[in-house]
Design a protein around this motif. Structure first.
Motif, mmCIF file in Angstrom:
data_model
loop_
_atom_site.group_PDB
_atom_site.id
_atom_site.type_symbol
_atom_site.label_atom_id
_atom_site.label_comp_id
_atom_site.label_asym_id
_atom_site.label_seq_id
_atom_site.Cartn_x
_atom_site.Cartn_y
_atom_site.Cartn_z
ATOM 1 N N UNK A 30 -8.885 -2.680 1.632
ATOM 2 C CA UNK A 30 -7.502 -2.680 1.883
ATOM 3 C C UNK A 30 -7.431 -3.731 3.170
ATOM 4 N N UNK A 31 -8.204 -3.610 4.369
ATOM 5 C CA UNK A 31 -8.228 -4.334 5.539
ATOM 6 C C UNK A 31 -8.051 -5.629 5.001
ATOM 7 N N UNK A 32 -8.935 -6.255 4.098
ATOM 8 C CA UNK A 32 -8.845 -7.624 3.722
ATOM 9 C C UNK A 32 -7.697 -8.237 3.015
ATOM 10 N N UNK A 33 -6.888 -7.098 2.371
ATOM 11 C CA UNK A 33 -5.699 -7.627 1.854
ATOM 12 C C UNK A 33 -4.514 -7.638 2.933
ATOM 13 N N UNK A 34 -4.646 -6.768 4.058
ATOM 14 C CA UNK A 34 -3.802 -6.727 5.044
ATOM 15 C C UNK A 34 -3.858 -8.123 5.904
ATOM 16 N N UNK A 35 -4.979 -8.566 6.144
ATOM 17 C CA UNK A 35 -5.352 -9.414 7.150
ATOM 18 C C UNK A 35 -5.570 -10.874 6.512
ATOM 19 N N UNK A 36 -5.701 -10.850 5.272
ATOM 20 C CA UNK A 36 -5.734 -12.106 4.427
ATOM 21 C C UNK A 36 -7.227 -12.748 4.616
ATOM 22 N N UNK A 37 -8.317 -11.759 4.749
ATOM 23 C CA UNK A 37 -9.706 -12.156 4.835
ATOM 24 C C UNK A 37 -9.942 -13.055 3.502
ATOM 25 N N UNK A 38 -9.615 -12.777 2.350
ATOM 26 C CA UNK A 38 -9.735 -13.480 1.274
ATOM 27 C C UNK A 38 -9.236 -15.093 1.569
ATOM 28 N N UNK A 39 -8.180 -15.350 1.867
ATOM 29 C CA UNK A 39 -7.953 -16.670 2.184
ATOM 30 C C UNK A 39 -8.433 -17.296 3.401
ATOM 31 N N UNK A 40 -8.857 -16.314 4.573
ATOM 32 C CA UNK A 40 -9.855 -17.043 5.410
ATOM 33 C C UNK A 40 -11.296 -17.562 5.009
ATOM 34 N N UNK A 41 -11.621 -16.736 3.901
ATOM 35 C CA UNK A 41 -13.043 -17.095 3.466
ATOM 36 C C UNK A 41 -12.832 -18.288 2.590
ATOM 37 N N UNK A 90 -3.340 1.740 11.370
ATOM 38 C CA UNK A 90 -4.188 1.746 12.697
ATOM 39 C C UNK A 90 -5.509 1.455 12.500
ATOM 40 N N UNK A 91 -6.396 1.677 13.413
ATOM 41 C CA UNK A 91 -7.787 1.307 13.332
ATOM 42 C C UNK A 91 -8.583 1.722 12.246
ATOM 43 N N UNK A 97 0.761 -1.162 0.102
ATOM 44 C CA UNK A 97 -0.171 0.008 -0.043
ATOM 45 C C UNK A 97 0.841 1.377 -0.082
ATOM 46 N N UNK A 98 2.252 1.183 -0.500
ATOM 47 C CA UNK A 98 2.953 2.477 -0.761
ATOM 48 C C UNK A 98 3.042 3.340 0.575
ATOM 49 N N UNK A 99 3.007 2.558 1.514
ATOM 50 C CA UNK A 99 2.928 3.300 2.862
ATOM 51 C C UNK A 99 3.961 2.827 3.923
ATOM 52 N N UNK A 100 4.566 3.728 4.862
ATOM 53 C CA UNK A 100 5.059 3.023 6.005
ATOM 54 C C UNK A 100 4.185 2.503 7.142
ATOM 55 N N UNK A 101 4.250 1.456 7.506
ATOM 56 C CA UNK A 101 3.384 0.943 8.187
ATOM 57 C C UNK A 101 3.307 1.363 9.425
ATOM 58 N N UNK A 153 -6.157 6.925 8.762
ATOM 59 C CA UNK A 153 -6.652 6.493 7.353
ATOM 60 C C UNK A 153 -7.082 7.896 6.648
ATOM 61 N N UNK A 154 -7.899 8.654 7.552
ATOM 62 C CA UNK A 154 -8.383 9.934 7.001
ATOM 63 C C UNK A 154 -7.062 10.807 6.344
#
Length: 362
Positions: free
Chosen positions: A219-230, A256-257, A132-136, A268-269
């Motif tokens: 974006x959150x889904x890619x970070x948490x691997x929600x697609x893999x969990x599904x 963050x949250x 995501x082209x960011x410093x986490x 995020x904002x």
């Protein structure tokens, strides 16, 4: 957001524009020739980047692999030089930094349009499957250090300027990207407007506000691997072990949250491109998007709304811009169906690159 990988294998040529001789004479000479005329040119390590493995490709289209303390692992950087790069050792070139989507890699960015220009260099750095082209915010996840913004803006750009015959000025740099890279392109131009004179989003995730909560959660889904969990919980044929988003990490790791409760999502904002278009004053902005054929299961269906929010913001600010909504793609080249795919992005680039050439040459 996941995107369809393209596998273009066509070739193309493009127009030639001049670079001011006075600028070229005022700058030190850079590397001029490939080692033997058939191999990639030798590049010198520096700015925190160390080349590992062997460069792959030819003298004008090649990929190097680097390691950096800013991001764990090894990372590809694809470089496309104008066909006449070695013919005139005194000529310098502007640079387009092209940011790929998720979960792609620079070596997959084989759009013919990226090889069209004989008047600029194109650099495609690795952005990770979901960097995501960011410093986490959280640097201690299973993924290790994730300072993608530092990697690109503080290392890759000066490394390229030191090793290739670039024009190392704001006027002579552009940043563009597809999908996740569209977010990165606008974000980088907003945080470092001193580096870029042009920015472009091609089907980008460019509104991460609560108005586009669907994109934020993607974006959150890619970070948490929600697609893999599904996938793992389904009875279908998909294989969760091959998810490109493994291992999943905490939803707060990136910015963050993500949940808009008591301003918990303030980070995020802060990085939401749509909310900060004023930072792009004086920079050429281009936005390309389709409508996914009106099908809600197609990512482009949701991205169109995000692009419209960005357009509304620019209109309110009285900013000039180039905006193309090609809808179902029926009038946008021969390969575009309005979806989130390489056929549409190839046509976007065929529109964008000549415009960048004209802006650089002006």
């Amino acid at each position: 957001m996941a995107r369809t990988s393209n596998r273009w294998r066509l070739t193309a040529t493009g127009m030639v524009t001049a670079v001011t001789l006075a600028v070229a004479l005022a700058l030190p000479a850079g590397p001029a020739q490939a080692a033997d005329g058939t191999a990639p040119p030798p590049l010198t390590n520096g700015f925190g980047l160390t080349q590992v493995d062997t460069a792959v490709g030819g003298p004008t289209n090649f990929t190097i692999t680097v390691a950096t303390p800013e991001v764990a692992g090894k990372h590809h950087i694809k470089i496309i030089l104008p066909s006449g790069y070695y013919g005139d050792p005194n000529r310098r070139y502007p640079v387009l930094y092209f940011l790929h989507g998720s979960p792609d890699d620079p070596i997959q960015q084989n759009y013919p349009a990226l090889t069209m220009s004989d008047s600029m260099i194109t650099v495609i750095p690795d952005g990770g499957a979901r960097g995501w082209y960011a410093n986490w915010l959280n640097q201690k996840t299973q993924l290790g250090v994730q300072n993608w913004e530092n990697f690109h803006l503080k290392q890759v750009i000066p490394f390229i300027d030191a090793n290739l015959r670039t024009i190392p000025t704001k006027k002579a740099r552009a940043v563009a990207g597809v999908s996740m890279g569209g977010f990165g392109a606008l974000h980088y131009a907003q945080v470092r407007p001193d580096l870029f004179s042009q920015t472009a989003s091609l089907s980008g995730d460019i509104d991460l506000s609560v108005r586009s909560m669907d994109l934020r959660l993607a974006v959150v889904a890619s970070v948490t691997d929600a697609l893999g969990a599904i996938c793992g919980s389904s009875s279908g044929a998909c294989d969760p072990d091959n998810s490109p988003y493994k291992p999943g990490v905490d939803s707060d790791a990136l910015f963050g949250s993500p949940y808009p409760v008591f301003n918990a999502d303030w980070r995020w904002n802060e990085v939401d491109p749509a909310a900060h278009m004023d930072k792009l004053a004086g920079i050429g902005v281009s936005v390309y998007v389709g409508n996914g054929g009106g099908v809600p299961t197609e990512p482009e269906f949701w991205l169109e709304g995000a692009a419209q929010h960005v357009k509304d913001s620019m209109d309110a600010l009285g900013m000039p811009y180039h905006y193309v909504d090609y809808g179902d793609g029926s009038t946008w080249g021969t390969q575009c169906n309005g979806g989130h795919n390489g056929g549409c992005w190839e046509q976007d680039l065929r529109d964008l690159i000549p415009r960048l050439e004209r802006a650089f040459a002006s």
